[in-house]
Design an enzyme around this catalytic site. Structure first.
Site, PDB file in Angstrom:
ATOM      1  CB  ILE A 138      -0.987   0.031   1.200  1.00 48.58           C
ATOM      2  CG1 ILE A 138      -0.251  -0.065   2.541  1.00 48.58           C
ATOM      3  CG2 ILE A 138      -2.017  -1.075   1.085  1.00 48.58           C
ATOM      4  CD1 ILE A 138      -1.182   0.009   3.752  1.00 48.58           C
ATOM      5  CG  ASP A 139      -0.088   4.284  -2.682  1.00 47.48           C
ATOM      6  OD1 ASP A 139       0.592   3.468  -3.323  1.00 47.48           O
ATOM      7  OD2 ASP A 139      -1.134   4.809  -3.115  1.00 47.48           O
ATOM      8  CE  LYS A 140       6.595   9.117   3.241  1.00 43.77           C
ATOM      9  NZ  LYS A 140       7.576  10.122   2.776  1.00 43.77           N
TER      10      LYS A 140
END
Length: 302
Positions: A138-140
């Site tokens: 998942i994105d930062k």
């Protein structure tokens, strides 16, 4: 050292040098290309130029790409929120702002550094030294649940479920505007943005991407929504909801550049994760609490 040469065509004339190379070398970030230009690894007609140089038709551009360094990812004693753990699988609740695995500019402080320390190296090796145990990402600036494989058999079993779209992945988010439909399915292919290579977009030749949206609550100018992934493309939820003209609150990449709520990124939380266990073959499902900032934001909007 790898060398590549390009001749600028008429349709590319007027582009910045770094933008031109970023478009030609889609696998490299623009910041990395800028670094190569500044270090003298890019020549335009056998001369050094700055990243902002505007290319001209028939310019001959030569770029020298250094061999990648062999990275060693070090275990770090970073606290992580462990939701479940056994000999095969680790489920963690990643905080907003933490990068999942090392990459240029983020070699320490990542989730991988943390799980290497916690698991004492007992992680699958399928994705190499940079992404041990990482089955999905998942994105930062997205928070929430991730499953980690602690051995190769588990990794293969979980990866196959991802491929078959049988893993339950439900996110909660807040988007701009008021969604009219209670339920909305976006079926639109996603690929690299045709101009900005650091972004994804709905494009005709992209990979199949399907997201199911369900309204949880409507506010005056925003909507609290559940999103369930059927497929798992890069930035899929962010791209699909922006494509529907309701970008995520706090998403400066696919939505407004600023937000009055002083957010640190998109309001998106991977809340529910369900999969069949690699060894017991039983279905397991986990749910995490919304982060504090998310809960406070809901109270402000209510």
């Amino acid at each position: 050292m790898q060398e590549k040469e390009f001749i600028v065509l008429e349709e590319d004339e007027g582009n910045r040098l770094d933008v031109f190379l970023s478009n030609e070398l889609g696998e490299m970030s623009r910041s990395f290309i800028q670094k190569l230009i500044k270090e003298g690894n890019v020549l335009v007609n056998d001369k050094k130029e700055k990243p902002r140089y505007l290319v001209k038709e028939d310019d001959k551009i030569r770029i020298s790409i250094p061999e990648p360094k062999v990275l060693e990812v070090e275990p770090e004693n970073i606290p992580i929120d462990i939701v479940y753990e056994d000999e095969d699988v680790l489920v963690v609740n990643k905080p907003q702002g933490m990068v999942v695995h090392p990459a240029p500019g983020n070699y320490t402080g990542t989730l991988v550094n943390a799980i290497l320390y916690h698991c004492r190296g007992n992680l699958s090796s399928i994705n190499g030294v940079i992404r041990p145990g990482i089955v999905h990402r998942i994105d930062k600036n997205t928070s929430g649940l991730l499953m980690i494989a602690k051995n190769n058999n588990s990794h293969n079993f979980l990866a196959e479920q991802l491929k078959e779209h049988s893993i339950t992945r439900k996110y909660e988010m807040i988007c701009h505007g008021v969604l009219k439909e209670d339920n909305l399915t976006v079926n639109a292919p996603i690929g690299r943005h045709p101009v900005d290579r650091l972004k994804m977009a709905v494009v005709p030749n992209g990979k199949r991407a399907v997201t199911h949206f369900k309204v949880i609550k409507r506010f005056e100018k925003y909507t609290y929504v559940q999103a369930q992934l059927e497929t798992g493309r890069t930035h899929q939820i962010r791209v699909h909801i922006s494509y529907n003209r309701h970008p995520l609150l706090g998403d400066s990449v696919y939505g407004p550049k600023s937000s009055k709520f002083n957010l640190n990124g998109q309001v998106l939380h991977a809340r529910t994760l369900g999969f069949i266990h690699p060894t017991t073959k039983e279905y397991m499902e986990f749910t995490s609490e919304l982060p504090d900032y998310f809960q406070k934001l809901l109270k402000i909007l209510d």
